[in-house]
Design a protein around this motif. Structure first.
Motif, PDB file in Angstrom:
ATOM      1  N   GLU A   3       9.119   9.049  -7.253  1.00 17.51           N
ATOM      2  CA  GLU A   3       7.656   9.794  -7.519  1.00 17.51           C
ATOM      3  C   GLU A   3       7.650  10.920  -6.600  1.00 17.51           C
ATOM      4  OE1 GLU A   3       4.604   7.413  -7.832  1.00 17.51           O
ATOM      5  OE2 GLU A   3       5.231   6.531  -9.801  1.00 17.51           O
ATOM      6  N   ALA A   4       7.697  10.904  -5.243  1.00 18.94           N
ATOM      7  CA  ALA A   4       7.534  11.314  -4.433  1.00 18.94           C
ATOM      8  C   ALA A   4       8.753  13.099  -4.431  1.00 18.94           C
ATOM      9  CB  ALA A   4       7.589  11.255  -3.298  1.00 18.94           C
ATOM     10  N   ASP A  62       8.866  -1.606  -5.728  1.00 20.54           N
ATOM     11  CA  ASP A  62       7.190  -0.423  -5.304  1.00 20.54           C
ATOM     12  C   ASP A  62       7.751   0.389  -4.576  1.00 20.54           C
ATOM     13  OD1 ASP A  62       4.843   0.192  -5.963  1.00 20.54           O
ATOM     14  OD2 ASP A  62       3.611  -0.351  -3.956  1.00 20.54           O
ATOM     15  N   LEU A  63       8.415   0.497  -3.233  1.00 19.06           N
ATOM     16  CA  LEU A  63       8.716   1.763  -2.422  1.00 19.06           C
ATOM     17  C   LEU A  63       9.860   3.003  -2.975  1.00 19.06           C
ATOM     18  CD1 LEU A  63       8.814   3.200   0.265  1.00 19.06           C
ATOM     19  CD2 LEU A  63      10.310   1.296   1.043  1.00 19.06           C
ATOM     20  N   SER A  65       0.482  -1.330   0.237  1.00 18.42           N
ATOM     21  CA  SER A  65      -0.098   0.005   0.048  1.00 18.42           C
ATOM     22  C   SER A  65       0.838   1.333   0.066  1.00 18.42           C
ATOM     23  CB  SER A  65      -1.102  -0.028   1.112  1.00 18.42           C
ATOM     24  OG  SER A  65      -0.437  -0.163   2.064  1.00 18.42           O
ATOM     25  N   ALA A  66       0.199   2.135  -0.176  1.00 18.35           N
ATOM     26  CA  ALA A  66       0.672   3.512  -0.035  1.00 18.35           C
ATOM     27  C   ALA A  66       1.789   3.993   1.278  1.00 18.35           C
ATOM     28  CB  ALA A  66       0.204   4.812  -0.477  1.00 18.35           C
ATOM     29  N   ILE A  67       2.988   4.696   1.056  1.00 19.07           N
ATOM     30  CA  ILE A  67       3.962   4.855   2.220  1.00 19.07           C
ATOM     31  C   ILE A  67       2.937   6.189   3.192  1.00 19.07           C
ATOM     32  CG2 ILE A  67       5.545   6.098   3.028  1.00 19.07           C
ATOM     33  CD1 ILE A  67       6.518   5.332   0.298  1.00 19.07           C
ATOM     34  N   LYS A 107       9.970   2.897  -6.384  1.00 13.06           N
ATOM     35  CA  LYS A 107       9.413   3.848  -7.316  1.00 13.06           C
ATOM     36  C   LYS A 107       8.768   4.851  -6.713  1.00 13.06           C
ATOM     37  CE  LYS A 107       6.108   3.915 -10.691  1.00 13.06           C
ATOM     38  NZ  LYS A 107       4.714   2.366 -11.141  1.00 13.06           N
ATOM     39  N   GLN A 108       7.677   4.857  -5.649  1.00  9.77           N
ATOM     40  CA  GLN A 108       7.059   5.936  -4.465  1.00  9.77           C
ATOM     41  C   GLN A 108       8.145   6.686  -3.969  1.00  9.77           C
ATOM     42  OE1 GLN A 108       4.473   4.405  -1.683  1.00  9.77           O
ATOM     43  NE2 GLN A 108       3.686   2.428  -2.642  1.00  9.77           N
TER      44      GLN A 108
END
Length: 113
Positions: free
Chosen positions: A29-30, A22-23, A2-4, A25-26
């Protein structure tokens, strides 16, 4: 994954490769979003400060702000053998003109007008 969530502690040692990717990538993007926001805020502060002092960013730095294109520049040189081949005098010299100059011609021989 899930999202951070803010304030959530993470134990990356317990994550599998897919969750770590996934982390990653997030986070990437952040970072991009935060950098854009920071640049935008700095630009706004500069514009506001210039306006407060009775001037503009353009007047201070001699440049226009915004995302307008450079526009085209009028042709300055023309190939007499093929009038469709022109050059503005900016950037890399075209092959046709290089060949003419190597053959003994002067660049000024091809000036338009």
């Amino acid at each position: 994954m899930s999202a951070i969530r803010k304030g959530t502690a993470m134990n990356v040692d317990r994550m599998n490769v897919e969750e770590l990717q996934d982390l990653q990538k997030q986070v990437a993007e952040a970072i991009v979003v935060k950098q854009r926001q920071a640049r935008s805020e700095v630009k706004k502060q500069i514009r506001d400060l210039a306006q407060k002092n009775g001037t503009t960013v353009e007047a201070l730095f001699g440049v226009k702000t915004g995302r307008k294109g450079k526009g085209s520049v009028a042709a300055k040189y023309c190939n007499p053998a093929n009038p469709a081949e022109t050059w503005s005098g900016r950037g890399r010299m075209p092959r046709w003109l290089q060949q003419k100059i190597q053959g003994g011609a002067q660049k000024s021989d091809f000036l338009i007008g």
